[in-house]
Design a protein around this motif. Structure first.
Motif, PDB file in Angstrom:
ATOM      1  N   UNK A  28       0.863  -1.181   0.000  1.00 50.07           N
ATOM      2  CA  UNK A  28       0.000   0.000   0.000  1.00 50.07           C
ATOM      3  C   UNK A  28       0.899   1.231   0.000  1.00 50.07           C
ATOM      4  N   UNK A  29       0.335   2.366  -0.369  1.00 48.47           N
ATOM      5  CA  UNK A  29       1.109   3.600  -0.304  1.00 48.47           C
ATOM      6  C   UNK A  29       0.927   4.233   1.069  1.00 48.47           C
ATOM      7  N   UNK A  30       1.983   4.897   1.519  1.00 44.50           N
ATOM      8  CA  UNK A  30       1.878   5.659   2.767  1.00 44.50           C
ATOM      9  C   UNK A  30       0.986   6.866   2.492  1.00 44.50           C
ATOM     10  N   UNK A  31       0.410   7.422   3.536  1.00 42.73           N
ATOM     11  CA  UNK A  31      -0.545   8.517   3.318  1.00 42.73           C
ATOM     12  C   UNK A  31       0.125   9.831   2.936  1.00 42.73           C
ATOM     13  N   UNK A  32       1.309  10.113   3.499  1.00 42.09           N
ATOM     14  CA  UNK A  32       1.943  11.406   3.218  1.00 42.09           C
ATOM     15  C   UNK A  32       2.893  11.384   2.034  1.00 42.09           C
ATOM     16  N   UNK A  33       3.857  10.480   2.067  1.00 39.47           N
ATOM     17  CA  UNK A  33       4.893  10.496   1.022  1.00 39.47           C
ATOM     18  C   UNK A  33       4.570   9.609  -0.169  1.00 39.47           C
ATOM     19  N   UNK A  35       4.923   6.470  -0.494  1.00 38.39           N
ATOM     20  CA  UNK A  35       5.892   5.396  -0.688  1.00 38.39           C
ATOM     21  C   UNK A  35       5.190   4.057  -0.546  1.00 38.39           C
ATOM     22  N   UNK A  36       5.727   3.034  -1.185  1.00 38.50           N
ATOM     23  CA  UNK A  36       5.164   1.689  -1.075  1.00 38.50           C
ATOM     24  C   UNK A  36       5.636   1.053   0.227  1.00 38.50           C
ATOM     25  N   UNK A  37       4.666   0.638   1.042  1.00 38.03           N
ATOM     26  CA  UNK A  37       4.935   0.062   2.359  1.00 38.03           C
ATOM     27  C   UNK A  37       3.990  -1.123   2.586  1.00 38.03           C
ATOM     28  N   UNK A  38       4.114  -1.742   3.757  1.00 42.90           N
ATOM     29  CA  UNK A  38       3.166  -2.775   4.179  1.00 42.90           C
ATOM     30  C   UNK A  38       2.221  -2.141   5.197  1.00 42.90           C
ATOM     31  N   UNK A  39       1.015  -2.694   5.358  1.00 39.62           N
ATOM     32  CA  UNK A  39       0.107  -2.177   6.388  1.00 39.62           C
ATOM     33  C   UNK A  39       0.732  -2.344   7.775  1.00 39.62           C
ATOM     34  N   UNK A  40       0.777  -1.246   8.529  1.00 36.23           N
ATOM     35  CA  UNK A  40       1.375  -1.287   9.867  1.00 36.23           C
ATOM     36  C   UNK A  40       0.834  -0.141  10.704  1.00 36.23           C
ATOM     37  N   UNK A  41       1.046  -0.235  12.002  1.00 40.99           N
ATOM     38  CA  UNK A  41       0.605   0.836  12.884  1.00 40.99           C
ATOM     39  C   UNK A  41       0.931   0.528  14.331  1.00 40.99           C
ATOM     40  N   UNK A  42       0.509   1.436  15.201  1.00 41.64           N
ATOM     41  CA  UNK A  42       0.725   1.268  16.636  1.00 41.64           C
ATOM     42  C   UNK A  42      -0.076   0.067  17.126  1.00 41.64           C
ATOM     43  N   UNK A  43       0.477  -0.641  18.087  1.00 44.29           N
ATOM     44  CA  UNK A  43      -0.228  -1.794  18.647  1.00 44.29           C
ATOM     45  C   UNK A  43      -1.378  -1.270  19.500  1.00 44.29           C
ATOM     46  N   UNK A  44      -2.594  -1.644  19.113  1.00 44.02           N
ATOM     47  CA  UNK A  44      -3.800  -1.149  19.769  1.00 44.02           C
ATOM     48  C   UNK A  44      -3.911  -1.696  21.187  1.00 44.02           C
ATOM     49  N   UNK A  45      -4.364  -0.855  22.097  1.00 43.76           N
ATOM     50  CA  UNK A  45      -4.545  -1.227  23.494  1.00 43.76           C
ATOM     51  C   UNK A  45      -5.486  -2.426  23.597  1.00 43.76           C
ATOM     52  N   UNK A  46      -5.056  -3.445  24.308  1.00 45.07           N
ATOM     53  CA  UNK A  46      -5.887  -4.629  24.503  1.00 45.07           C
ATOM     54  C   UNK A  46      -5.762  -5.679  23.412  1.00 45.07           C
ATOM     55  N   UNK A  47      -4.987  -5.387  22.361  1.00 46.52           N
ATOM     56  CA  UNK A  47      -4.804  -6.356  21.282  1.00 46.52           C
ATOM     57  C   UNK A  47      -3.368  -6.868  21.294  1.00 46.52           C
ATOM     58  N   UNK A  48      -3.188  -8.098  20.849  1.00 47.99           N
ATOM     59  CA  UNK A  48      -1.836  -8.619  20.664  1.00 47.99           C
ATOM     60  C   UNK A  48      -1.232  -7.918  19.445  1.00 47.99           C
ATOM     61  N   UNK A  49       0.073  -8.041  19.293  1.00 48.85           N
ATOM     62  CA  UNK A  49       0.742  -7.443  18.128  1.00 48.85           C
ATOM     63  C   UNK A  49       0.162  -8.017  16.834  1.00 48.85           C
ATOM     64  N   UNK A  50      -0.103  -9.333  16.806  1.00 48.08           N
ATOM     65  CA  UNK A  50      -0.645  -9.977  15.601  1.00 48.08           C
ATOM     66  C   UNK A  50      -2.066  -9.499  15.305  1.00 48.08           C
ATOM     67  N   UNK A  51      -2.907  -9.401  16.332  1.00 46.17           N
ATOM     68  CA  UNK A  51      -4.285  -8.936  16.127  1.00 46.17           C
ATOM     69  C   UNK A  51      -4.320  -7.472  15.700  1.00 46.17           C
ATOM     70  N   UNK A  52      -3.431  -6.685  16.266  1.00 46.57           N
ATOM     71  CA  UNK A  52      -3.350  -5.275  15.890  1.00 46.57           C
ATOM     72  C   UNK A  52      -2.901  -5.130  14.436  1.00 46.57           C
ATOM     73  N   UNK A 105      -7.332   7.270   0.667  1.00 49.33           N
ATOM     74  CA  UNK A 105      -6.017   7.825   1.025  1.00 49.33           C
ATOM     75  C   UNK A 105      -4.850   7.000   0.509  1.00 49.33           C
ATOM     76  N   UNK A 106      -5.112   5.755   0.113  1.00 53.41           N
ATOM     77  CA  UNK A 106      -4.017   4.854  -0.253  1.00 53.41           C
ATOM     78  C   UNK A 106      -4.314   4.113  -1.551  1.00 53.41           C
ATOM     79  N   UNK A 107      -3.235   3.773  -2.237  1.00 53.46           N
ATOM     80  CA  UNK A 107      -3.342   2.839  -3.357  1.00 53.46           C
ATOM     81  C   UNK A 107      -2.850   1.492  -2.836  1.00 53.46           C
ATOM     82  N   UNK A 108      -3.261   0.425  -3.465  1.00 50.34           N
ATOM     83  CA  UNK A 108      -2.739  -0.902  -3.132  1.00 50.34           C
ATOM     84  C   UNK A 108      -2.438  -1.638  -4.427  1.00 50.34           C
TER      85      UNK A 108
END
Length: 142
Positions: A28-33, A35-52, A105-108
């Motif tokens: 996917x593309x990043x929202x600002x620049x 750039x081609x990236x993978x989906x990622x983000x902050x680990x959501x409260x109460x979720x495991x890293x994998x679920x987030x 906001x993104x291309x994929x």
């Protein structure tokens, strides 16, 4: 007294599918620049890293599927001047939505492992894609 270092944590997925025996990954593309990236983000409260990471894949790329644990790659990057630990999981995609929350906001794009390696800027991600291309059994077993 020792100073404690702030370590930020994110998680993400490398979404993939097998097409005619060949692996394709979804970037996917990043929202600002844009750039081609993978989906990622902050680990959501109460979720495991994998679920987030699965939540990010749905929001950013409109895909869901089976997230493989443990993480295929863990590395430290810098974000806002602080170390940021990234846990990256493989996700075998089962559902691709036509419309999703960040579609405007993104291309994929689905790409071969070699083409994806050419498009990403992250050296760690680039090396992972090259490694997966050299060892396709890492994907086949999931």
């Amino acid at each position: 007294m020792r100073k404690r270092m702030l370590i930020l944590r994110q998680s993400g997925v490398l979404p993939y599918r097998m097409t005619a025996g060949k692996a394709e990954v979804l970037l996917v593309t990043s929202t600002r620049r844009k750039r081609w990236i993978v989906p990622k983000g902050w680990i959501a409260l109460g979720l495991s890293a994998a679920d987030s990471a699965a939540k990010e894949a749905l929001e950013e790329a409109g895909v869901s599927g089976h997230v493989v644990t443990p993480a295929i790659e863990t590395y430290v990057d810098r974000k806002w001047g602080y170390p940021c630990e990234m846990e990256l999981f493989l996700m075998r995609v089962e559902t691709v939505l036509d419309d999703w929350s960040e579609a405007k906001q993104r291309k994929r794009q689905w790409l071969s492992l070699s083409e994806a390696a050419k498009r990403v800027k992250s050296k760690t991600l680039k090396h992972l894609l090259i490694r997966l291309e050299a060892q396709p059994a890492l994907l086949d077993q999931h």
